[in-house]
Design a protein around this motif. Structure first.
Motif, PDB file in Angstrom:
ATOM      1  N   ILE A 297      45.687  58.855 -30.568  1.00  0.00           N
ATOM      2  CA  ILE A 297      45.746  60.278 -30.889  1.00  0.00           C
ATOM      3  C   ILE A 297      44.715  61.068 -30.083  1.00  0.00           C
TER       4      ILE A 297
ATOM      5  N   ASP B  29      53.146  63.501 -33.619  1.00  0.00           N
ATOM      6  CA  ASP B  29      52.546  62.204 -33.902  1.00  0.00           C
ATOM      7  C   ASP B  29      53.638  61.195 -34.251  1.00  0.00           C
TER       8      ASP B  29
ATOM      9  N   GLU C 197      51.634  56.464 -30.438  1.00  0.00           N
ATOM     10  CA  GLU C 197      50.946  57.123 -31.543  1.00  0.00           C
ATOM     11  C   GLU C 197      51.172  58.636 -31.489  1.00  0.00           C
ATOM     12  N   ALA C 198      51.413  59.136 -30.287  1.00  0.00           N
ATOM     13  CA  ALA C 198      51.705  60.561 -30.105  1.00  0.00           C
ATOM     14  C   ALA C 198      52.442  60.741 -28.794  1.00  0.00           C
TER      15      ALA C 198
ATOM     16  N   ALA D 254      42.315  66.420 -31.484  1.00  0.00           N
ATOM     17  CA  ALA D 254      42.174  65.044 -31.970  1.00  0.00           C
ATOM     18  C   ALA D 254      41.354  65.011 -33.253  1.00  0.00           C
TER      19      ALA D 254
ATOM     20  N   LEU E 123      43.497  66.059 -36.248  1.00  0.00           N
ATOM     21  CA  LEU E 123      44.520  65.061 -36.573  1.00  0.00           C
ATOM     22  C   LEU E 123      43.910  63.853 -37.277  1.00  0.00           C
TER      23      LEU E 123
END
Length: 500
Positions: free
Chosen positions: A245, A269, A289-290, A365, A368
């Motif tokens: 991320i 995501d 992951e993203a 980041a 998140l």
């Protein structure tokens, strides 16, 4: 009133009396099919896209002409009846939730494109025209309307003006604010009013910037003049995968830092891409992951150069896979997933609440990762999709509205996201508005004196406070009550932020 009646019976009697008074007054200006007041007719208007909060309006008015709008407003102003404007009902912050003793003013019948001027690259449209319909009408002139909310197939330009909506291409082409020249409508007193002009600038105070994003609190919009832009010769989209991320968030900041302004720069995501891929099969990397969607548009030479520059930055930031759309069909396929994120999530959760905070790009980041910790704290799932280029988050918290405890935890989860966003240098809303959803969070971001200044602007347009009352700007009492609630819940994480 009969004093023998119980308080709840008296309230019902008062509502019925008020309803009869308002209906009788409005019948002088509207025909029978333009007035709704029976429960089965008004229930469909009890909420917008934020379904967690509902209220049945006293009366729904459906005018067809500006003269009828004017008459409704004059009548309501004379009777001190609240008025809530409603477009397509796609809003996500409860901005169109009715007032229980007020009139919901539906502007759905104002759906005419008045004119398109390809020479000045403008279009005059009524407030109920769908966002996408403007581009469809302008396509014959190789023009289009740039702001493109995910709900553009249904949302109206009047609603876009109220919320200052954006879309996946807002990074390069701007929000509604940057694409509207003139707004015409009426004050609560029924006085005709215009904001802006057909020219690039207008004399006097910049009132256009005040009404755009004012969420129906200052005036009722009936007609809008929008800017049109030429269709680009070519557009290509990059889909970049990241196994971390933070690397994905840092890549967003790196693209902008490199002096590149993509036509679109979106991020999703892993939970969101999984939901979307199962729904529209856009070809997303489910191991990442993203993912980032980075679009370039312009001439073929401009696009080729910008794509190469973006790929270099993305690789340097640790992209594990990069795919580039080969043709227009594949570009639209990439975007179909992002455009269908909300309905895709609706397939796996009975309810969800979409937050709309904005933070500095360099903190993507951080927020998140913080949201990931909040999932554990509140024991609720959250999927993230957002306009990464301008830091506008759209965390979607999944819950069951039929479970009061889940709704309570969802509200605390959302408030935590908003408070953390403000602490990181952001704001509680980017494009969905405050409405009722973020009313308490306005106490977190703004001091009592700042909220009072905003009330001052509202009073200048609406001295009685009849337009969309009880929303957007919190009262001092509400902020005090919210502060006490946060203390009881142990929720005050950043005591240095304004409270009350």
């Amino acid at each position: 009133m009969n004093s023998a009646l119980k308080p709840d019976q008296q309230a019902l009697f008062s509502r019925a009396e008020r309803q009869a008074q308002v209906v009788q007054a409005l019948q002088a200006h509207l025909s029978a099919h333009q007035l709704l007041w029976h429960q089965e007719d008004t229930s469909p208007y009890e909420c917008d896209g934020l379904t967690a909060y509902r209220e049945r309006p006293l009366v729904v008015a459906l005018p067809q002409t500006e003269q009828q709008v004017q008459a409704v407003l004059r009548t309501c102003h004379a009777l001190d009846v609240p008025v809530v404007a409603r477009g397509a009902g796609t809003g996500l912050s409860g901005g169109a939730m009715p007032h229980g003793l007020g009139v919901t003013l539906s502007l759905a019948k104002f759906n005419r494109i008045v004119s398109i001027d390809p020479h000045s690259r403008t279009a005059r449209v009524e407030c109920g025209v769908r966002n996408l319909a403007i581009s469809e009408a302008a396509a014959a002139y190789q023009l289009y309307y740039a702001p493109d909310p995910s709900s553009q197939i249904a949302c109206t330009i009047g609603g876009n003006v109220a919320e200052n909506s954006g879309g996946v291409h807002c990074l390069k082409y701007g929000l509604t604010l940057h694409n509207v020249l003139r707004v015409r409508g009426f004050t609560i007193e029924g006085e005709a009013i215009e904001f802006g002009s057909d020219a690039l600038d207008s004399p006097g105070l910049d009132t256009l910037s005040i009404v755009l994003g004012s969420e129906g609190m200052l005036a009722i919009t009936t007609e809008v003049t929008v800017k049109l832009v030429p269709k680009p010769q070519l557009a290509r989209c990059i889909m970049a995968s990241f196994d971390d991320i933070r690397r994905a968030g840092d890549a967003v900041a790196a693209v902008i830092a490199a002096g590149i302004i993509p036509a679109g720069l979106e991020m999703m995501d892993r939970p969101m891409t999984a939901a979307v891929e199962d729904y529209v099969h856009a070809g997303y990397d489910l191991t990442a992951e993203a993912i980032l969607l980075c679009e370039s548009d312009g001439t073929p030479a401009e696009v080729a150069e910008e794509i190469d520059r973006m790929i270099a930055v993305l690789k340097q930031c640790g992209a594990t896979a990069i795919a580039i759309s080969r043709d227009e069909a594949e570009r639209l396929k990439f975007w179909s997933g992002r455009k269908n994120a909300f309905p895709a999530l609706g397939r796996i959760s009975s309810d969800y609440m979409c937050m709309d905070s904005t933070i500095p790009r360099k903190r993507l980041a951080d927020i998140l990762l913080a949201i990931g910790q909040m999932e554990q704290k509140y024991q609720l799932r959250c999927a993230n999709v957002f306009h990464a280029g301008d830091g506008n988050l759209h965390p979607l918290i999944m819950f069951d509205a039929n479970d009061p405890d889940e709704l309570r935890r969802c509200e605390l989860f959302g408030a935590d996201i908003l408070e953390t966003s403000v602490a990181m240098g952001g704001t509680v809303t980017g494009e969905h508005g405050v409405g009722v959803e973020k009313l308490n969070s306005m106490c977190v971001q703004f001091s009592a004196s700042e909220n009072e200044q905003m009330f001052g602007v509202k009073r200048a347009f609406d001295a009685k406070g009849l337009l969309n009352p009880g929303k957007v700007i919190p009262t001092l009492q509400r902020c005090a009550e919210y502060g006490r609630m946060l203390v009881r819940a142990g929720q005050i994480k950043h005591p240095d932020l304004p409270r009350f």
